[in-house]
Design an enzyme around this catalytic site. Structure first.
Site, short mmCIF file in Angstrom:
data_model
loop_
_atom_site.label_atom_id
_atom_site.label_comp_id
_atom_site.label_asym_id
_atom_site.label_seq_id
_atom_site.Cartn_x
_atom_site.Cartn_y
_atom_site.Cartn_z
N GLU A 281 43.15 43.51 28.15
CA GLU A 281 43.67 42.41 27.61
C GLU A 281 43.45 42.02 26.20
OE1 GLU A 281 41.25 42.63 29.91
OE2 GLU A 281 39.55 41.25 29.49
N HIS A 305 48.49 39.48 34.86
CA HIS A 305 46.74 39.41 34.90
C HIS A 305 46.53 39.41 33.28
CE1 HIS A 305 42.72 40.74 36.40
NE2 HIS A 305 42.87 41.09 35.22
N GLU A 306 46.89 40.43 32.60
CA GLU A 306 46.53 40.58 31.26
C GLU A 306 46.90 39.40 30.44
OE1 GLU A 306 44.23 43.04 31.09
OE2 GLU A 306 45.10 44.13 33.00
N HIS A 309 44.23 36.66 31.01
CA HIS A 309 43.10 36.81 30.16
C HIS A 309 43.16 35.97 28.94
CE1 HIS A 309 40.46 39.19 32.56
NE2 HIS A 309 41.23 40.12 32.69
N GLU A 328 37.26 37.72 35.21
CA GLU A 328 37.97 38.45 36.23
C GLU A 328 38.43 37.64 37.31
OE1 GLU A 328 39.73 40.78 35.04
OE2 GLU A 328 38.38 41.45 33.66
N ASP A 383 29.82 49.77 33.72
CA ASP A 383 30.94 50.73 34.29
C ASP A 383 30.81 51.04 35.71
OD1 ASP A 383 32.41 50.65 31.90
OD2 ASP A 383 31.51 52.55 31.31
N TYR A 391 36.71 40.09 40.75
CA TYR A 391 38.05 39.87 41.03
C TYR A 391 38.51 39.02 42.37
CZ TYR A 391 38.90 43.47 37.36
OH TYR A 391 38.82 44.16 36.17
#
Ligand code: BES
Ligand code: ZN
Length: 608
Positions: A281, A305-306, A309, A328, A383, A391
């Protein structure tokens, strides 16, 4: 108990003072941002494709919160520091030994009150936040390509800065590139700028460091709507504009529901296929994988979704990676809502149920501690903790609150929430205090249950469960085929959408007979599917059942796609048997030079 706690606290203090850095609220940053704040960054960088290096300088503007400190601590990773200057004077500094997760603290001796500091530096060819692509790795195969991916803690590998989402900066940049290429950033891109190798950018809104982004390549631009458009390599542009032609409508309806879009333009950048995520995003310019260009808009929820954001994440930001669900979870909830308005309730139901199934799959394998919405990530690489929990569990929690207070009331709340915390970074407890006043007290919500959602593993009893009528038909068809009542060719699949196919495939038993696989494949041409999600779900079954006729396709798929979500489950399955491991290792080694560092890191462990 109290003594144990005191001992624990004392140990923490000792460890922090031994490491020489004051502890802040963010365990993933060395920066002393509670003493001095970087408020603006001026970048001047040259993009050298031969050396795979960015070289130049970053000038940081400082706001001193503490009147006594005389040092500025920054985050870096694999940077070569050439010199550090302020007001014409050279400053002394120390670049500390690297921590494997966090990189190296850069400690600069600087007089309290100094307003600017310039760091001359260059990046490493292996910078974790950059991928340098040779011409062969692009779609067009004529020019090299560079892109960044800073979330979560990789901005420090291409800019020395305070790499914490608590800190927000504005930035300006001058980027020099080979003349035939175009640079774009998460800033005010000018599609009509002359292609002359010098590009200027400004990002006037304060953003967290993980949203600083750059890409350089043979890019062209085409408008979608009045505020929206696509940057892509020439041969991808037309198909991307077609696929994402609803982007302007998505932007318009999201503004109506959740308040004015504060970022001026919303453009998409289509990356080469090694982009490790579905999307990112980056403000004003979302970075998008080409693997969602399916030809039928079936995978465009990624764009919703992006775009979402822009409100949840870029406007109201998680203040550390522990609070990622604030970004998220809200975004996933908004995505379903946007998709419903544009494509209807049936699509909303299907996508929400597929998301719920992904969540269940993760809950079945994740350690209890990693099933919380707020996960203590101290000492871990963010990560490594990536899952559907922030989410889909986040979205389900929000959906429950929506159902308790009513949709209209909840939409009103959300609009006020985004406005209240606009351009701020907040943690879960700040969110809780806010909903205490605006939701829990006025609507008599159960605080204990809310805390259970946030702080405990798994899902609370009687949580909402998404339902889809369109999937009921699929379940009936799957059942009658598995029971041997009908042949695959007799199934009534003519009207099935991509989501119905995904539901069909994802819920087949793990073990099928060779005859069943052949029957499915010849009836529905699954091995040849050009939809990357359908191909993925099919290939997972292919690996689980060692269905050899599709292994050639599996190999091509793994080599041509670098999106981690699509390749990792395949490598994970392959690694479970010695035969699969042999195949997987061979293919991974062929694919590796084309993968992004993040995809390499996420998968190499399967084949060591
Ligand atoms: N911001 C994330 C990507 C991300 C998250 C990068 C955490 C690094 C750390 C992005 O918005 C995202 O969620 N992408 C998903 C999209 C999907 C859920 C629609 C992806 O890439 O798969
Ligand atoms: Zn996201």
């Amino acid at each position: 108990m109290i003594n144990t706690f005191k001992l624990f606290a004392a140990t923490i203090l000792l460890v922090c003072s031994l490491s020489g850095f004051a502890q802040t609220s963010d365990p993933h940053s060395f920066a002393n941002f509670d003493q001095v704040n970087v408020s603006h960054i001026d970048l001047n960088l040259n993009v050298d494709f031969n050396k795979k290096q960015l070289t130049g300088s970053a000038t940081l503007s400082l706001k001193w919160l503490d009147k006594t400190t005389n040092s500025l601590v920054l985050d870096t990773r694999d940077l070569t520091i050439k010199s550090i200057n302020s007001g014409g004077k050279t400053l002394a500094y120390k670049l500390h030994k690297a921590d494997p997760n966090l990189g190296s603290a850069l400690v600069i001796d600087i007089a309290n009150g100094t307003d600017k500091v310039t760091i001359a530096y260059s990046t490493s060819p292996n910078a974790s936040g950059l991928q340098w692509l040779s011409p062969e790795q692009t779609t067009e195969k004529k020019h090299p390509f560079l892109f960044s991916q800073a979330q979560a803690i990789h901005a420090r590998s291409f800019i020395p800065l305070q790499d914490s989402p608590t800190v927000r900066v504005t930035y300006a940049a001058t980027i020099t590139t080979p003349k035939e290429l175009v640079a774009v950033m998460s800033a005010n891109n000018d599609a009509s700028a002359p292609r002359n190798g010098i590009y200027h950018f400004k990002m006037p809104q304060a953003i967290p460091s993980y949203l600083i982004a750059i890409a350089v390549g043979d890019l062209q631009f085409q408008a979608i709507g009045k505020d929206t458009g696509v940057y892509a390599e020439p041969s991808v542009l037309a198909s991307a504009v077609n696929e994402f032609s609803d982007t302007q409508a998505m932007l318009d309806i999201t503004e109506k529901m959740y308040g004015a879009y504060p970022w001026e333009r919303y453009d998409l950048l289509i990356l080469p296929s090694s982009f490790p995520f579905g999307g990112m995003e980056n403000p004003r310019l979302s970075f998008i994988t080409p693997t969602v260009i399916a030809g039928d808009k079936s995978l465009v929820s990624l764009i919703a979704h992006e775009l979402a954001h822009s409100w949840s994440g870029n406007t109201v930001t998680n203040s550390s990676w522990r609070d990622l669900w604030l970004n998220e979870g809200f975004t996933t909830y908004l995505t379903y809502r946007i998709m419903e308005v544009i494509y209807g309730t049936s699509r909303f139901d299907m996508e929400a149920l597929l998301g719920y199934q992904d969540l269940q799959a993760d809950l079945a394998v994740l350690k209890k501690d990693d099933q919380r919405l707020t996960i203590d990530l101290t000492g871990r690489d963010p990560d490594d903790v990536f899952s559907n929990i922030p989410y889909e569990k986040g979205a389900l929690f929000i959906r429950e609150i929506e159902q308790q207070v009513g949709r209209a009331n909840f939409d009103e709340f959300l609009m006020a929430y985004f406005e209240h915390f606009k351009f701020q970074s907040i943690d879960t407890e700040t969110f809780l205090a806010y909903i205490q006043k605006h939701l829990i007290t006025p609507y008599h919500l159960d605080l204990d249950r809310i805390k259970q959602w946030i702080y405990t593993p798994g899902l609370p009893k009687n949580h909402p469960i998404p339902k889809s009528d369109a999937f009921t038909i699929v379940d009936q068809n799957r059942m009658s085929w598995l029971n041997g009542n009908v042949k695959a060719t007799q199934l009534d699949v003519k009207e099935w959408t991509v989501h119905q196919w995904l539901h069909f495939l994802n819920n087949l038993p793990d073990q099928l007979s060779a005859a069943q696989l052949v029957e499915l494949d010849s009836a529905f041409k699954l091995t040849q599917s050009t939809n990357n999600e359908i191909a993925h779900s099919w290939l997972v079954l292919v690996v689980k059942n060692d269905y050899q006729p599709a292994f050639e396709r599996l190999e091509t798929y793994l080599i041509s796609i670098g999106r981690n979500k699509l390749v990792k489950p395949l490598y994970r399955e392959l690694a479970k048997t010695s035969k699969g491991k042999k195949f997987g290792k061979r293919v991974f080694n062929i694919a590796k030079p084309g993968y992004h560092p993040l995809t390499v890191k996420a998968n190499e462990g399967f084949f060591n």
